[in-house]
Design a protein around this motif. Structure first.
Motif, short mmCIF file in Angstrom:
data_model
loop_
_atom_site.label_atom_id
_atom_site.label_comp_id
_atom_site.label_asym_id
_atom_site.label_seq_id
_atom_site.Cartn_x
_atom_site.Cartn_y
_atom_site.Cartn_z
N ILE A 1 41.11 56.50 30.25
CA ILE A 1 41.51 56.24 28.87
C ILE A 1 42.86 56.88 28.61
CG2 ILE A 1 40.37 58.31 27.96
CD1 ILE A 1 39.49 56.60 25.55
N ARG A 2 43.68 56.24 27.77
CA ARG A 2 44.95 56.83 27.37
C ARG A 2 44.77 57.69 26.13
NH1 ARG A 2 49.68 54.63 29.47
NH2 ARG A 2 49.45 52.70 30.66
N SER A 3 45.75 58.54 25.88
CA SER A 3 45.66 59.44 24.73
C SER A 3 45.58 58.69 23.42
CB SER A 3 46.85 60.40 24.71
OG SER A 3 48.07 59.70 24.73
N GLY A 4 46.11 57.47 23.36
CA GLY A 4 46.02 56.69 22.14
C GLY A 4 44.66 56.06 21.92
N GLY A 5 43.77 56.20 22.91
CA GLY A 5 42.42 55.67 22.78
C GLY A 5 42.17 54.38 23.52
N ASP A 6 43.20 53.86 24.17
CA ASP A 6 43.02 52.62 24.92
C ASP A 6 42.29 52.90 26.23
OD1 ASP A 6 46.37 51.57 24.02
OD2 ASP A 6 44.46 51.21 23.00
N VAL A 7 41.16 52.22 26.39
CA VAL A 7 40.43 52.34 27.65
C VAL A 7 41.12 51.44 28.67
CG1 VAL A 7 38.23 51.96 28.82
CG2 VAL A 7 38.27 52.81 26.46
N THR A 8 41.48 52.04 29.78
CA THR A 8 42.28 51.30 30.75
C THR A 8 41.50 50.89 32.00
OG1 THR A 8 43.02 53.43 31.64
CG2 THR A 8 44.44 52.35 30.02
N TYR A 9 40.32 51.47 32.20
CA TYR A 9 39.63 51.17 33.44
C TYR A 9 38.15 51.53 33.36
CZ TYR A 9 38.30 51.53 38.38
OH TYR A 9 37.67 51.39 39.58
N TYR A 10 37.31 50.65 33.91
CA TYR A 10 35.93 50.93 34.27
C TYR A 10 35.71 50.38 35.68
CZ TYR A 10 34.36 52.09 29.49
OH TYR A 10 34.17 52.68 28.27
N ALA A 11 35.07 51.16 36.50
CA ALA A 11 34.66 50.63 37.79
C ALA A 11 33.63 49.52 37.58
CB ALA A 11 34.05 51.74 38.64
N ASP A 12 33.67 48.52 38.43
CA ASP A 12 32.74 47.39 38.29
C ASP A 12 31.28 47.87 38.28
OD1 ASP A 12 34.69 45.05 40.30
OD2 ASP A 12 34.80 45.57 38.18
N SER A 13 31.01 48.91 39.04
CA SER A 13 29.64 49.38 39.18
C SER A 13 29.08 50.02 37.92
CB SER A 13 29.55 50.37 40.34
OG SER A 13 30.41 51.46 40.12
N VAL A 14 29.96 50.35 36.96
CA VAL A 14 29.48 51.03 35.75
C VAL A 14 29.72 50.22 34.48
CG1 VAL A 14 29.92 53.25 36.87
CG2 VAL A 14 31.59 52.35 35.22
N LYS A 15 30.40 49.11 34.59
CA LYS A 15 30.69 48.30 33.41
C LYS A 15 29.40 47.89 32.70
CE LYS A 15 35.12 46.32 34.84
NZ LYS A 15 35.84 45.10 35.30
N GLY A 16 29.41 48.05 31.39
CA GLY A 16 28.24 47.71 30.59
C GLY A 16 27.22 48.82 30.49
N ARG A 17 27.38 49.88 31.28
CA ARG A 17 26.43 51.00 31.25
C ARG A 17 27.09 52.30 30.82
NH1 ARG A 17 24.25 52.78 35.83
NH2 ARG A 17 25.99 52.15 37.17
N PHE A 18 28.34 52.50 31.20
CA PHE A 18 29.06 53.73 30.89
C PHE A 18 30.11 53.45 29.82
CE2 PHE A 18 28.58 56.08 35.24
CZ PHE A 18 27.21 55.86 35.18
N THR A 19 30.36 54.46 28.99
CA THR A 19 31.39 54.35 27.96
C THR A 19 32.22 55.62 27.95
OG1 THR A 19 29.97 52.95 26.58
CG2 THR A 19 31.88 53.97 25.53
N ILE A 20 33.53 55.46 28.09
CA ILE A 20 34.44 56.60 28.01
C ILE A 20 35.01 56.68 26.61
CG2 ILE A 20 36.45 55.27 28.78
CD1 ILE A 20 37.39 57.79 30.29
N SER A 21 35.16 57.90 26.11
CA SER A 21 35.73 58.08 24.78
C SER A 21 36.39 59.45 24.72
CB SER A 21 34.67 57.94 23.70
OG SER A 21 33.68 58.95 23.84
#
Length: 127
Positions: free
Chosen positions: A51-71
């Motif tokens: 995630i960038r400092s402005g809050g934009d999420v830039t990446y999720y690994a395919d294996s965690v998409k839909g299950r993990f959330t970065i904030s």
């Protein structure tokens, strides 16, 4: 000097949830990127989310998409990783990382982009 301190790891059964936290100290730039990585013995450290400092999420690994959330919470200088529907294959040491400053064209999944790392927190998921 940036210091990162993770917490929140533990042992859960498959299907359970955990929330990892990372508190950062010593930031001197207004623009930064942060990420979560994980590593198991004998394997390379892999990117999980970024995630960038402005809050934009830039990446999720395919294996965690839909299950993990970065904030993040910039006021608290904190980064979080909400992990739901955990699987045994999510078992790993999880690391918080910071890239400061953050390049405009950075590769969020590339660990070489990050100059600062926490000590890691263990996540164990049993079947």
């Amino acid at each position: 000097q940036v210091q990162l301190v993770e917490s929140g790891g533990g042992s859960v059964q498959a299907g359970g949830s955990l929330r990892l936290s990372c508190v950062g100290y010593g930031y001197t730039y207004s623009r930064y990127c942060m990420g979560w990585f994980r590593q198991t013995p004998g394997k390379e450290r892999e990117g999980v989310a970024s995630i960038r400092s402005g809050g934009d999420v830039t990446y999720y690994a395919d294996s965690v998409k839909g299950r993990f959330t970065i904030s993040q919470d910039n006021v608290k200088r904190s980064l979080y990783l909400q992990m739901n529907s955990l699987k045994p294959e999510d078992t790993a040491m999880y690391y918080c990382a910071a890239a400061q400053p953050c390049r405009s064209g950075y590769h969020p999944e590339d660990r070489d982009e990050y100059g600062y790392w926490g000590q890691g927190t263990q996540v164990t998921v049993s079947s």
